[in-house]
Design a protein around this motif. Sequence first.
Motif, PDB file in Angstrom:
ATOM      1  N   ASP A  19       0.864  -1.183   0.000  1.00 14.71           N
ATOM      2  CA  ASP A  19       0.000   0.000   0.000  1.00 14.71           C
ATOM      3  C   ASP A  19       0.901   1.233   0.000  1.00 14.71           C
ATOM      4  O   ASP A  19       0.921   2.004   0.941  1.00 14.71           O
ATOM      5  CB  ASP A  19      -0.892  -0.028   1.248  1.00 14.71           C
ATOM      6  N   ARG A  20       1.663   1.435  -1.075  1.00 14.51           N
ATOM      7  CA  ARG A  20       2.744   2.411  -1.043  1.00 14.51           C
ATOM      8  C   ARG A  20       2.464   3.758  -1.701  1.00 14.51           C
ATOM      9  O   ARG A  20       3.177   4.713  -1.461  1.00 14.51           O
ATOM     10  CB  ARG A  20       4.019   1.807  -1.628  1.00 14.51           C
ATOM     11  N   VAL A  21       1.427   3.896  -2.537  1.00 13.97           N
ATOM     12  CA  VAL A  21       1.200   5.153  -3.249  1.00 13.97           C
ATOM     13  C   VAL A  21      -0.091   5.813  -2.769  1.00 13.97           C
ATOM     14  O   VAL A  21      -1.142   5.178  -2.730  1.00 13.97           O
ATOM     15  CB  VAL A  21       1.131   4.923  -4.776  1.00 13.97           C
ATOM     16  N   TYR A  22       0.021   7.079  -2.387  1.00 13.44           N
ATOM     17  CA  TYR A  22      -1.136   7.852  -1.911  1.00 13.44           C
ATOM     18  C   TYR A  22      -1.227   9.149  -2.695  1.00 13.44           C
ATOM     19  O   TYR A  22      -0.228   9.814  -2.921  1.00 13.44           O
ATOM     20  CB  TYR A  22      -0.974   8.214  -0.430  1.00 13.44           C
ATOM     21  N   GLN A  23      -2.443   9.526  -3.087  1.00 11.22           N
ATOM     22  CA  GLN A  23      -2.640  10.824  -3.705  1.00 11.22           C
ATOM     23  C   GLN A  23      -2.886  11.844  -2.593  1.00 11.22           C
ATOM     24  O   GLN A  23      -3.667  11.604  -1.675  1.00 11.22           O
ATOM     25  CB  GLN A  23      -3.811  10.809  -4.670  1.00 11.22           C
ATOM     26  N   MET A  24      -2.215  12.974  -2.683  1.00 12.53           N
ATOM     27  CA  MET A  24      -2.289  14.008  -1.651  1.00 12.53           C
ATOM     28  C   MET A  24      -3.270  15.108  -2.053  1.00 12.53           C
ATOM     29  O   MET A  24      -3.470  15.367  -3.236  1.00 12.53           O
ATOM     30  CB  MET A  24      -0.904  14.629  -1.433  1.00 12.53           C
ATOM     31  N   GLU A  25      -3.868  15.743  -1.050  1.00 10.16           N
ATOM     32  CA  GLU A  25      -4.726  16.902  -1.305  1.00 10.16           C
ATOM     33  C   GLU A  25      -3.857  18.145  -1.450  1.00 10.16           C
ATOM     34  O   GLU A  25      -2.859  18.299  -0.755  1.00 10.16           O
ATOM     35  CB  GLU A  25      -5.699  17.104  -0.148  1.00 10.16           C
ATOM     36  N   VAL A  26      -4.259  19.026  -2.356  1.00 10.08           N
ATOM     37  CA  VAL A  26      -3.513  20.253  -2.611  1.00 10.08           C
ATOM     38  C   VAL A  26      -4.484  21.427  -2.591  1.00 10.08           C
ATOM     39  O   VAL A  26      -5.512  21.403  -3.268  1.00 10.08           O
ATOM     40  CB  VAL A  26      -2.791  20.187  -3.980  1.00 10.08           C
ATOM     41  N   GLU A  27      -4.165  22.450  -1.795  1.00 16.21           N
ATOM     42  CA  GLU A  27      -4.922  23.707  -1.796  1.00 16.21           C
ATOM     43  C   GLU A  27      -4.438  24.514  -2.997  1.00 16.21           C
ATOM     44  O   GLU A  27      -3.235  24.758  -3.148  1.00 16.21           O
ATOM     45  CB  GLU A  27      -4.653  24.490  -0.506  1.00 16.21           C
ATOM     46  N   VAL A  28      -5.348  24.934  -3.874  1.00 13.12           N
ATOM     47  CA  VAL A  28      -4.958  25.590  -5.123  1.00 13.12           C
ATOM     48  C   VAL A  28      -5.330  27.063  -5.101  1.00 13.12           C
ATOM     49  O   VAL A  28      -6.437  27.433  -4.708  1.00 13.12           O
ATOM     50  CB  VAL A  28      -5.635  24.893  -6.325  1.00 13.12           C
ATOM     51  N   GLY A  29      -4.400  27.903  -5.543  1.00 15.02           N
ATOM     52  CA  GLY A  29      -4.667  29.328  -5.702  1.00 15.02           C
ATOM     53  C   GLY A  29      -3.413  30.160  -5.519  1.00 15.02           C
ATOM     54  O   GLY A  29      -2.661  29.954  -4.572  1.00 15.02           O
ATOM     55  N   VAL A  30      -3.187  31.080  -6.445  1.00 12.19           N
ATOM     56  CA  VAL A  30      -2.027  31.975  -6.359  1.00 12.19           C
ATOM     57  C   VAL A  30      -2.038  32.721  -5.029  1.00 12.19           C
ATOM     58  O   VAL A  30      -1.012  32.870  -4.374  1.00 12.19           O
ATOM     59  CB  VAL A  30      -2.011  32.965  -7.546  1.00 12.19           C
ATOM     60  N   GLU A  31      -3.220  33.167  -4.610  1.00 14.74           N
ATOM     61  CA  GLU A  31      -3.307  33.937  -3.359  1.00 14.74           C
ATOM     62  C   GLU A  31      -2.942  33.069  -2.152  1.00 14.74           C
ATOM     63  O   GLU A  31      -2.387  33.564  -1.166  1.00 14.74           O
ATOM     64  CB  GLU A  31      -4.695  34.554  -3.187  1.00 14.74           C
TER      65      GLU A  31
END
Length: 85
Positions: free
Chosen positions: A34-46
Amino acid sequence: MNRVVINMDAQGGFTIYSDEPIELFCVSDHTPADRVYQMEVEVGVEKVRQQLGNDPIGHRHDSQTFGTGHGPRRPPSKRKLEVVK
């Protein structure tokens, strides 16, 4: 250029910010089943701008004190992105 900020909080948790949408994965080789996880990313230039603030941005191989291996610090990076209205 797309910027990514990885911010570690006081408890050691990470929040990731990016100027634009990206897919980010964490690979944990010590758990092969169970080695690969997708991460959450906060998106926005600001959001990236808020994380960086007005702090100077260091560069790889900067030395904190002169003569300790890699030479003097280079000047801080200049931000080139502007908000388009």
